[in-house]
Scaffold this motif. Structure first.
Motif, PDB file in Angstrom:
ATOM      1  N   PRO A   1       0.823  -1.076   0.404  1.00  0.00           N
ATOM      2  CA  PRO A   1      -0.199   0.537  -0.328  1.00  0.00           C
ATOM      3  C   PRO A   1       1.024   1.553   0.255  1.00  0.00           C
ATOM      4  O   PRO A   1       0.405   2.318  -0.144  1.00  0.00           O
ATOM      5  CB  PRO A   1      -0.755   0.031   1.551  1.00  0.00           C
ATOM      6  CG  PRO A   1       0.242  -0.917   2.660  1.00  0.00           C
ATOM      7  CD  PRO A   1       0.707  -1.738   1.714  1.00  0.00           C
ATOM      8  N   HIS A   2       2.208   1.460  -0.116  1.00  0.00           N
ATOM      9  CA  HIS A   2       3.330   2.194  -0.004  1.00  0.00           C
ATOM     10  C   HIS A   2       4.238   2.498  -1.395  1.00  0.00           C
ATOM     11  O   HIS A   2       4.816   3.258  -1.050  1.00  0.00           O
ATOM     12  CB  HIS A   2       4.019   1.887   1.758  1.00  0.00           C
ATOM     13  CG  HIS A   2       3.279   1.642   2.567  1.00  0.00           C
ATOM     14  ND1 HIS A   2       2.636   2.430   3.576  1.00  0.00           N
ATOM     15  CD2 HIS A   2       3.423   0.493   3.327  1.00  0.00           C
ATOM     16  CE1 HIS A   2       1.781   2.035   4.075  1.00  0.00           C
ATOM     17  NE2 HIS A   2       2.391   0.911   4.705  1.00  0.00           N
ATOM     18  N   HIS A   3       3.379   1.577  -2.216  1.00  0.00           N
ATOM     19  CA  HIS A   3       4.777   1.159  -3.220  1.00  0.00           C
ATOM     20  C   HIS A   3       4.564   2.699  -3.870  1.00  0.00           C
ATOM     21  O   HIS A   3       6.037   3.125  -4.738  1.00  0.00           O
ATOM     22  CB  HIS A   3       3.779   0.783  -4.198  1.00  0.00           C
ATOM     23  CG  HIS A   3       2.796   0.933  -4.614  1.00  0.00           C
ATOM     24  ND1 HIS A   3       1.377   1.057  -4.432  1.00  0.00           N
ATOM     25  CD2 HIS A   3       2.923   1.907  -6.075  1.00  0.00           C
ATOM     26  CE1 HIS A   3       0.367   1.656  -5.568  1.00  0.00           C
ATOM     27  NE2 HIS A   3       1.189   2.013  -6.373  1.00  0.00           N
ATOM     28  N   ASP A   4       3.753   3.696  -3.862  1.00  0.00           N
ATOM     29  CA  ASP A   4       4.421   4.922  -4.637  1.00  0.00           C
ATOM     30  C   ASP A   4       4.210   6.593  -3.521  1.00  0.00           C
ATOM     31  O   ASP A   4       4.194   7.280  -4.068  1.00  0.00           O
ATOM     32  CB  ASP A   4       2.613   5.604  -5.453  1.00  0.00           C
ATOM     33  CG  ASP A   4       1.885   5.587  -3.957  1.00  0.00           C
ATOM     34  OD1 ASP A   4       1.663   5.320  -2.899  1.00  0.00           O
ATOM     35  OD2 ASP A   4       0.182   5.713  -5.471  1.00  0.00           O
ATOM     36  N   GLU A   5       5.301   5.805  -2.223  1.00  0.00           N
ATOM     37  CA  GLU A   5       5.296   6.854  -1.152  1.00  0.00           C
ATOM     38  C   GLU A   5       6.326   7.463  -1.503  1.00  0.00           C
ATOM     39  O   GLU A   5       7.209   6.625  -1.949  1.00  0.00           O
ATOM     40  CB  GLU A   5       4.591   6.523   0.098  1.00  0.00           C
ATOM     41  CG  GLU A   5       3.550   5.870   0.784  1.00  0.00           C
ATOM     42  CD  GLU A   5       2.396   5.615   2.133  1.00  0.00           C
ATOM     43  OE1 GLU A   5       4.009   6.239   2.597  1.00  0.00           O
ATOM     44  OE2 GLU A   5       1.914   5.158   2.041  1.00  0.00           O
ATOM     45  N   THR A   6       6.442   8.718  -1.732  1.00  0.00           N
ATOM     46  CA  THR A   6       7.586   9.224  -1.644  1.00  0.00           C
ATOM     47  C   THR A   6       8.327   9.930  -0.498  1.00  0.00           C
ATOM     48  O   THR A   6       7.473  11.249  -0.063  1.00  0.00           O
ATOM     49  CB  THR A   6       8.024  10.062  -2.883  1.00  0.00           C
ATOM     50  OG1 THR A   6       8.271   9.260  -3.516  1.00  0.00           O
ATOM     51  CG2 THR A   6       9.652  10.583  -2.536  1.00  0.00           C
TER      52      THR A   6
END
Length: 291
Positions: A40-45
């Motif tokens: 669920p955090h794959h696109d977090e930066t």
């Protein structure tokens, strides 16, 4: 290529539920043996280092559970799952997986290597649950004591012997992958998971290295030994010996410093520089992976 259909997914869930009933924490895998649920955090930066504390599925081995309803929910969220992973190191079984790779092309006989270790260190390999991999390798299931965390490792004991411990997972029997199916070895399905022999457990949990000034001298000596190990390789052993030596160097913290010397030694045995660099890079990745 495995065919992903409803029957495959249904069987994967059934096998996972059966394992969960025996107290083995499970989670869904895709056909490439990786977790089937996207983080669920794959696109977090910047990247989030979450191990499931957020309460959402998609954290790989940290999703593993023995609760039937939770297992069903995970598989419902991963309809293309073709198999399941079993989390190692978790109670009540504290599973330790001994992964014996079979690679006749490079003269790799990990079964014989484990037998040699048993003779050398005076322990008996117990009869236990054994899973046959699509390549013909073996996964031996052992249980560990409480309070002991066995680390994951790649070819540290001997070439072709990998260990799955705390934070790692094994592909469960009945799983289907792109390379074939995992199945229980005949005669082992009804065996209890054997306790890991004490001597083998000590080999799997090496003491932490101290960081005194004298370490630099011991590392230099060990580095020379690893280079000589690579130089002694015969045809059919070159890749295996180089990979094993590189794994040892990286595990002890001087892999980058020894990489050029190992490459030069491998080239002298007949490997190309490109082949040698690729094997060392693979060792670096495997020995520095974190769950």
């Amino acid at each position: 290529m495995a065919i992903i259909d409803r029957q495959t997914a249904t069987l994967a869930l059934a096998h996972a539920l059966s394992a969960a009933e025996r107290g083995l924490p499970v989670f869904p895998l895709s056909a490439n043996k990786l977790p089937a649920l996207r983080s669920p955090h794959h696109d977090e930066t910047p990247p989030t280092r979450c191990r499931g504390a957020c309460g959402l599925p998609g954290h790989g081995v940290h999703d593993a559970t023995t609760h039937p309803a939770a297992v069903r929910a995970l598989f419902a969220a991963a309809p293309r799952a073709t198999g399941y992973g079993i989390a190692c190191g978790r109670p009540p079984h504290r599973l330790i997986g001994i992964d014996l790779d079979i690679d006749p092309t490079h003269g790799n006989d990990s079964v014989a290597a484990l037998q040699q270790l048993a003779l050398q260190h005076l322990f008996t390999i117990p009869a236990t649950v054994t899973v046959i991999t699509p390549s013909g390798g073996r996964h031996l299931w052992l249980t560990g004591p409480s309070g002991v965390a066995v680390p994951n490792s790649a070819s540290r004991l001997a070439p072709g012997i990998d260990v799955r411990g705390a934070g790692g997972y094994l592909v469960g029997p009945g799983s289907v992958t792109t390379h074939g199916s995992y199945r229980l070895a005949p005669g082992t399905a009804h065996l209890p998971t054997a306790a890991c022999p004490r001597t083998l457990l000590r080999l799997l949990t090496p003491p932490k290295r101290s960081h005194h000034a004298t370490d630099s001298h011991s590392r230099t000596g060990q580095g020379r030994g690893l280079v000589q190990f690579v130089l002694a390789a015969h045809e059919g052993q070159r890749n295996t010996r180089l990979f094993w030596a590189a794994c040892r160097a990286y595990e002890h913290g001087f892999g980058d410093a020894l990489a050029d010397a190992l490459t030069d030694a491998a080239v002298r045995t007949g490997l190309s520089e490109q082949e040698a660099r690729a094997a060392i890079a693979s060792a670096a990745r495997l020995t520095t992976e974190r769950p």
